[in-house]
Motif scaffolding. Structure first.
Motif, PDB file in Angstrom:
ATOM      1  N   ASN A  99     -38.848  30.716   6.476  1.00 44.21           N
ATOM      2  CA  ASN A  99     -38.707  30.727   7.926  1.00 44.21           C
ATOM      3  C   ASN A  99     -38.464  32.189   8.278  1.00 44.21           C
ATOM      4  O   ASN A  99     -38.015  32.959   7.433  1.00 44.21           O
ATOM      5  CB  ASN A  99     -37.522  29.827   8.319  1.00 44.21           C
ATOM      6  CG  ASN A  99     -37.210  29.826   9.801  1.00 44.21           C
ATOM      7  OD1 ASN A  99     -36.745  30.835  10.329  1.00 44.21           O
ATOM      8  ND2 ASN A  99     -37.431  28.712  10.460  1.00 44.21           N
ATOM      9  N   LYS A 152     -44.939  27.736   3.401  1.00 48.70           N
ATOM     10  CA  LYS A 152     -44.617  26.354   3.728  1.00 48.70           C
ATOM     11  C   LYS A 152     -44.049  25.643   2.500  1.00 48.70           C
ATOM     12  O   LYS A 152     -44.438  25.929   1.362  1.00 48.70           O
ATOM     13  CB  LYS A 152     -45.878  25.621   4.205  1.00 48.70           C
ATOM     14  CG  LYS A 152     -46.506  26.205   5.463  1.00 48.70           C
ATOM     15  CD  LYS A 152     -47.794  25.481   5.804  1.00 48.70           C
ATOM     16  CE  LYS A 152     -48.441  26.066   7.055  1.00 48.70           C
ATOM     17  NZ  LYS A 152     -49.732  25.395   7.391  1.00 48.70           N
ATOM     18  N   SER A 170     -44.263  19.096   1.004  1.00 44.98           N
ATOM     19  CA  SER A 170     -43.533  17.951   1.555  1.00 44.98           C
ATOM     20  C   SER A 170     -43.789  16.661   0.799  1.00 44.98           C
ATOM     21  O   SER A 170     -43.179  15.631   1.096  1.00 44.98           O
ATOM     22  CB  SER A 170     -43.903  17.750   3.034  1.00 44.98           C
ATOM     23  OG  SER A 170     -45.292  17.506   3.169  1.00 44.98           O
ATOM     24  N   GLN A 187     -35.292  18.900   1.049  1.00 41.78           N
ATOM     25  CA  GLN A 187     -35.788  19.131   2.402  1.00 41.78           C
ATOM     26  C   GLN A 187     -34.788  18.687   3.471  1.00 41.78           C
ATOM     27  O   GLN A 187     -34.665  19.327   4.524  1.00 41.78           O
ATOM     28  CB  GLN A 187     -37.139  18.455   2.601  1.00 41.78           C
ATOM     29  CG  GLN A 187     -38.240  19.150   1.823  1.00 41.78           C
ATOM     30  CD  GLN A 187     -39.622  18.656   2.172  1.00 41.78           C
ATOM     31  OE1 GLN A 187     -40.302  19.182   3.042  1.00 41.78           O
ATOM     32  NE2 GLN A 187     -40.046  17.615   1.488  1.00 41.78           N
ATOM     33  N   GLY A 188     -34.060  17.614   3.201  1.00 44.83           N
ATOM     34  CA  GLY A 188     -33.054  17.166   4.162  1.00 44.83           C
ATOM     35  C   GLY A 188     -31.940  18.184   4.324  1.00 44.83           C
ATOM     36  O   GLY A 188     -31.529  18.508   5.447  1.00 44.83           O
ATOM     37  N   SER A 217     -33.350  21.314   6.107  1.00 46.76           N
ATOM     38  CA  SER A 217     -33.558  21.067   7.549  1.00 46.76           C
ATOM     39  C   SER A 217     -32.244  20.987   8.301  1.00 46.76           C
ATOM     40  O   SER A 217     -32.164  21.411   9.458  1.00 46.76           O
ATOM     41  CB  SER A 217     -34.349  19.768   7.735  1.00 46.76           C
ATOM     42  OG  SER A 217     -35.641  19.888   7.187  1.00 46.76           O
ATOM     43  N   SER A 218     -31.204  20.442   7.664  1.00 45.78           N
ATOM     44  CA  SER A 218     -29.909  20.318   8.345  1.00 45.78           C
ATOM     45  C   SER A 218     -29.319  21.671   8.698  1.00 45.78           C
ATOM     46  O   SER A 218     -28.562  21.795   9.661  1.00 45.78           O
ATOM     47  CB  SER A 218     -28.929  19.527   7.467  1.00 45.78           C
ATOM     48  OG  SER A 218     -28.528  20.272   6.340  1.00 45.78           O
ATOM     49  N   VAL A 250     -31.349  24.896   8.610  1.00 43.20           N
ATOM     50  CA  VAL A 250     -32.339  25.705   9.328  1.00 43.20           C
ATOM     51  C   VAL A 250     -32.541  25.172  10.750  1.00 43.20           C
ATOM     52  O   VAL A 250     -32.674  25.943  11.697  1.00 43.20           O
ATOM     53  CB  VAL A 250     -33.670  25.753   8.552  1.00 43.20           C
ATOM     54  CG1 VAL A 250     -34.739  26.476   9.358  1.00 43.20           C
ATOM     55  CG2 VAL A 250     -33.476  26.411   7.198  1.00 43.20           C
ATOM     56  N   GLY A 251     -32.518  23.859  10.878  1.00 41.76           N
ATOM     57  CA  GLY A 251     -32.730  23.262  12.193  1.00 41.76           C
ATOM     58  C   GLY A 251     -31.580  23.516  13.157  1.00 41.76           C
ATOM     59  O   GLY A 251     -31.783  23.624  14.360  1.00 41.76           O
ATOM     60  N   SER A 252     -30.356  23.628  12.635  1.00 40.90           N
ATOM     61  CA  SER A 252     -29.191  23.794  13.506  1.00 40.90           C
ATOM     62  C   SER A 252     -28.771  25.247  13.660  1.00 40.90           C
ATOM     63  O   SER A 252     -27.926  25.558  14.484  1.00 40.90           O
ATOM     64  CB  SER A 252     -28.006  23.000  12.941  1.00 40.90           C
ATOM     65  OG  SER A 252     -27.633  23.486  11.671  1.00 40.90           O
ATOM     66  N   GLN A 276     -30.945  28.231  14.010  1.00 42.17           N
ATOM     67  CA  GLN A 276     -32.141  29.057  14.237  1.00 42.17           C
ATOM     68  C   GLN A 276     -31.743  30.458  14.685  1.00 42.17           C
ATOM     69  O   GLN A 276     -30.807  30.634  15.426  1.00 42.17           O
ATOM     70  CB  GLN A 276     -33.039  28.405  15.296  1.00 42.17           C
ATOM     71  CG  GLN A 276     -33.671  27.109  14.809  1.00 42.17           C
ATOM     72  CD  GLN A 276     -34.698  27.322  13.697  1.00 42.17           C
ATOM     73  OE1 GLN A 276     -35.233  28.412  13.539  1.00 42.17           O
ATOM     74  NE2 GLN A 276     -34.986  26.285  12.941  1.00 42.17           N
TER      75      GLN A 276
END
Length: 264
Positions: free
Chosen positions: A52, A131, A134, A253-254, A257-258, A260-262, A264
């Motif tokens: 990212n 990437k 997945s 991945q979970g 994402s927990s 990186v998603g929160s 940014q």
């Protein structure tokens, strides 16, 4: 004491990345002239992978000390580290595991979650993230692995004196198994090997293993450790027949994402 322990573990985890090569193939065939933009060199040794524009994925055992505030050079531009997240399932072994029979240490390595995320203060503007794969079908896929660690060949094993050269190599192998949070491959002798068959070495930790699907490149693994047997004092890394363990990125991945998603 903690720093000494980490240096010992770096030797056995081989993980911070160059490559151990086939003995019958010219070494220059494994050289990489230009590093992929997503390959990041860490402050002490080892690698991370840009997933990212502000996030780098690596193995936790490459975090030798507090990297917050340190700068990473990415394509000749410096980026400061804002924060490091180590997976809650990562543990450092007791020093009693670093002597005698290797079996308890191998079981320990397999039980822990050797993964970490590094957040940068600013967005990377001069390199393209990779990437993450997945799917869950890594087994039997051909992977390409990058690193700047110790070199050697399958007969003599790795030469630790070459670790400081920091020359970038790549090699290939085939995923033998994909279970839980690990993928493995075996360093085969030439009769059963790929043209650029190889094995990660000391200094390779956190280096990416990637696959190609169509025109896209995907991250599937991070170099972590080699399976070894017998007494730790007799260990020699990078010999033919050795099994390498890499962090199976799809299993995390979970967790990724927990964060990186929160953040940014």
């Amino acid at each position: 004491m903690k720093y000494l322990l980490l240096l010992i573990l770096a030797f056995f985890c081989f993980g911070n990345n160059a490559s151990i090569k086939r003995h019958d193939i010219p070494s220059e065939n494994y050289l990489v002239k230009k590093a992929p933009g997503y390959l990041i060199d860490l402050p002490h040794e080892g690698h991370g992978v840009l997933i990212n524009s502000r996030w780098i994925l690596t193995v936790a055992h490459t975090i030798f000390y507090d990297y917050v505030g340190k700068e990473l050079a990415i394509n000749s531009k410096n980026y400061q580290i804002e924060r490091v997240y180590i997976h809650p399932g990562y543990r450092e072994p007791d020093k009693s595991l670093l002597q005698g029979n290797l079996k308890p240490l191998m079981s320990f390595f397999k039980s822990r979650h050797d993964i970490a995320l590094i957040k940068l203060k600013t967005h990377v503007v001069n390199a393209e993230p990779i990437k993450i794969y997945s799917g869950r079908s890594e087994q039997n896929k051909t992977i390409t692995v990058f690193g700047r660690g110790a070199t050697g060949n399958g007969i003599t094993g790795e030469d630790l004196k070459t670790k400081s050269h920091r020359v970038l190599h790549k090699f290939q192998n085939i995923v033998a198994s994909a279970e839980d949070h690990w993928i493995t491959y075996i360093f085969d002798e030439p009769i059963n090997a790929l043209p650029l068959e190889g094995m990660h070495g000391s200094g390779d930790s956190g280096g990416p293993s990637v696959i190609m699907e169509g025109e896209n490149t995907y991250l599937v693994g991070l170099s972590s450790w080699q399976l070894a047997f017998g007494d730790i004092s007799n260990f020699k890394g990078g010999l033919y027949g050795t099994t390498a363990y890499q962090v199976r990125v799809s299993s995390y991945q979970g967790w990724i994402s927990s964060l990186v998603g929160s953040e940014q």
